[in-house]
Write a protein that holds these residues in place. Structure first.
Motif, PDB file in Angstrom:
ATOM      1  N   GLU B  26       0.705  -2.500  -4.784  1.00 12.12           N
ATOM      2  CA  GLU B  26       0.166  -1.364  -4.026  1.00 12.12           C
ATOM      3  C   GLU B  26       0.777  -1.322  -2.628  1.00 12.12           C
ATOM      4  O   GLU B  26       1.076  -0.243  -2.103  1.00 12.12           O
ATOM      5  CB  GLU B  26      -1.363  -1.448  -3.939  1.00 12.12           C
ATOM      6  CG  GLU B  26      -2.086  -1.440  -5.286  1.00 12.12           C
ATOM      7  CD  GLU B  26      -2.022  -0.097  -6.019  1.00 12.12           C
ATOM      8  OE1 GLU B  26      -1.663   0.929  -5.405  1.00 12.12           O
ATOM      9  OE2 GLU B  26      -2.309  -0.072  -7.236  1.00 12.12           O
ATOM     10  N   GLU B  59      -2.157   4.499  -1.020  1.00 14.61           N
ATOM     11  CA  GLU B  59      -1.750   3.225  -1.610  1.00 14.61           C
ATOM     12  C   GLU B  59      -2.289   2.055  -0.796  1.00 14.61           C
ATOM     13  O   GLU B  59      -2.664   1.023  -1.346  1.00 14.61           O
ATOM     14  CB  GLU B  59      -0.221   3.117  -1.715  1.00 14.61           C
ATOM     15  CG  GLU B  59       0.438   4.184  -2.571  1.00 14.61           C
ATOM     16  CD  GLU B  59      -0.110   4.253  -3.992  1.00 14.61           C
ATOM     17  OE1 GLU B  59      -0.715   3.287  -4.466  1.00 14.61           O
ATOM     18  OE2 GLU B  59       0.071   5.305  -4.622  1.00 14.61           O
ATOM     19  N   HIS B  62      -5.736   1.568  -1.877  1.00 18.91           N
ATOM     20  CA  HIS B  62      -5.758   0.858  -3.162  1.00 18.91           C
ATOM     21  C   HIS B  62      -5.567  -0.633  -2.956  1.00 18.91           C
ATOM     22  O   HIS B  62      -6.253  -1.456  -3.548  1.00 18.91           O
ATOM     23  CB  HIS B  62      -4.638   1.349  -4.091  1.00 18.91           C
ATOM     24  CG  HIS B  62      -4.758   2.795  -4.461  1.00 18.91           C
ATOM     25  ND1 HIS B  62      -3.730   3.483  -5.052  1.00 18.91           N
ATOM     26  CD2 HIS B  62      -5.770   3.685  -4.312  1.00 18.91           C
ATOM     27  CE1 HIS B  62      -4.113   4.730  -5.270  1.00 18.91           C
ATOM     28  NE2 HIS B  62      -5.348   4.876  -4.826  1.00 18.91           N
ATOM     29  N   VAL B 106       3.079   1.298 -11.836  1.00 20.35           N
ATOM     30  CA  VAL B 106       1.744   0.878 -11.386  1.00 20.35           C
ATOM     31  C   VAL B 106       0.733   1.016 -12.540  1.00 20.35           C
ATOM     32  O   VAL B 106      -0.057   0.113 -12.804  1.00 20.35           O
ATOM     33  CB  VAL B 106       1.282   1.693 -10.154  1.00 20.35           C
ATOM     34  CG1 VAL B 106      -0.207   1.505  -9.897  1.00 20.35           C
ATOM     35  CG2 VAL B 106       2.074   1.276  -8.920  1.00 20.35           C
ATOM     36  N   GLN B 136      -4.826   6.681 -11.614  1.00 17.05           N
ATOM     37  CA  GLN B 136      -3.441   6.774 -12.072  1.00 17.05           C
ATOM     38  C   GLN B 136      -3.171   8.070 -12.827  1.00 17.05           C
ATOM     39  O   GLN B 136      -2.063   8.591 -12.807  1.00 17.05           O
ATOM     40  CB  GLN B 136      -3.068   5.557 -12.942  1.00 17.05           C
ATOM     41  CG  GLN B 136      -2.737   4.321 -12.132  1.00 17.05           C
ATOM     42  CD  GLN B 136      -1.868   4.594 -10.924  1.00 17.05           C
ATOM     43  OE1 GLN B 136      -2.326   4.520  -9.787  1.00 17.05           O
ATOM     44  NE2 GLN B 136      -0.608   4.944 -11.131  1.00 17.05           N
ATOM     45  N   GLU B 139      -2.410  10.372 -10.098  1.00 17.99           N
ATOM     46  CA  GLU B 139      -1.146  10.024  -9.455  1.00 17.99           C
ATOM     47  C   GLU B 139       0.051  10.452 -10.294  1.00 17.99           C
ATOM     48  O   GLU B 139       1.007  11.028  -9.788  1.00 17.99           O
ATOM     49  CB  GLU B 139      -1.093   8.518  -9.198  1.00 17.99           C
ATOM     50  CG  GLU B 139      -2.172   8.007  -8.278  1.00 17.99           C
ATOM     51  CD  GLU B 139      -1.824   8.142  -6.809  1.00 17.99           C
ATOM     52  OE1 GLU B 139      -1.865   9.287  -6.320  1.00 17.99           O
ATOM     53  OE2 GLU B 139      -1.517   7.128  -6.183  1.00 17.99           O
TER      54      GLU B 139
HETATM   55 FE   LIG Z   1      -1.999   2.939  -6.143  1.00 16.75          FE
END
Ligand SMILES: [Fe+2]
Ligand SMILES: [Fe+2]
Lengths: 120, 176
Positions: B26, B59, B62, B106, B136, B139
């Motif tokens: 991350e 990020e 995260h 990721v 995710q 994302e």
């Molecule tokens: Fe992330």
């Protein structure tokens, strides 16, 4: 640095080899590492740090190392009172001792989990 | 004999190591996005630059989520070293292609941790990871949508200017 043992708390054998032994003390929630002529007390954090330090030593690399430096490793663990100065053979022995110990601790953990799931 | 390992920590050493790896991933994502924000800004793509700044911050959030979880469970959270961040890109499009690659990797690594949790029956960490699986989805959707803009708008003429403007508008709002 040798810890003098004054208490008579109960220790359980976790793992033993010809080179040393590791015991667990439930009352103090710690382990006693009997190795290289001393008995040292380790709490959870320090035992993990010891394992990490020993596992990190590249034994093969040290064997292949052709410089004249003596094959001695100093294991110093941050925030721990103990320090080991060990030969390569001792490192291998300590690694074996720790590996066995963690297998036994893992096994103990599995047993506890199983017992809990049966009890409930 | 007491189960001292379990008393000290809820998560196993293996899961702890995987989570620390994820902390690093991350952090890496955050740095990559920051570098993309700089590149876009330098090349006149201001909306995309803002978009990547926002991604970089996300990020970082995260990273901290994983970091604090490890500590809360009794583990040892390791502050990661992040090196080797690419600073130059060959094209506007390449930036978005690499952004999608990063998100895919990721997702994959979170799936790997999940698989390990299933093996260990670590339901607590699985529940923690659920948030990330959902994240995710968003994302990857956003990264794919950005690349799609290159197809539907086209890069010719004022295309890139149009694409840049639309990148700022990408949102994902699925109730599912
Ligand atoms: Fe992330
Ligand atoms: Fe992301």
């Amino acid at each position: 640095m040798i810890t003098t043992i004054t208490t008579t708390t109960h220790w359980t054998d976790v793992f033993k080899t010809s080179a040393g032994a590791i015991y667990q003390c439930d009352a103090e929630r710690c382990w006693y590492v009997d190795f290289a002529g001393k008995v040292a007390k380790f709490d959870y954090r320090c035992l993990l740090k010891l394992r990490k330090a020993v596992y990190h030593i590249d034994i093969e690399q040290t064997l292949l190392n052709t410089t004249k430096d003596p094959d001695v490793e100093i294991i110093f663990i941050c925030a721990c009172d103990h320090c080991y100065v060990l030969s390569l053979l001792q490192i291998i022995a300590l690694k074996e001792l720790l590996e066995g110990t963690f297998v036994m601790l893992e096994l103990n953990h599995i047993l506890h989990e199983r017992l809990c799931s049966i009890a409930s | 004999m007491k189960d001292l390992l379990r008393i000290k920590s809820l998560i196993s050493t293996e899961i702890e190591a995987l989570l620390n790896q994820q902390v690093k991933k991350e952090a890496l994502s955050s740095s990559i996005y920051l570098s993309m924000a700089s590149w876009c800004n330098r090349n006149g793509y201001d909306f995309s630059s803002d978009y990547f700044f926002k991604q970089a911050e996300e990020e970082r959030v995260h990273q901290l989520k994983f970091y604090k979880y490890i500590l809360d469970m009794g583990g040892n959270a390791i502050s990661p070293e992040v090196t080797g961040i690419k600073q130059e890109y060959n094209s506007f499009r390449e930036v978005f292609e690499e952004a999608l690659d990063q998100e895919i990797s990721v997702t994959q690594s979170i799936k790997n941790i999940y698989a390990r949790c299933m093996k260990e029956q670590d339901f607590v960490t699985m529940e923690f990871l659920n948030w990330f699986l959902k994240e995710q989805r968003e994302e990857e959707y956003k990264a794919r949508r950005a690349l799609e803009l290159f197809e539907v708008i086209g890069e010719e003429g004022t295309g890139r200017w149009q694409i840049d403007k639309n990148v700022g508008q990408i949102t994902y709002n699925s109730e599912a």
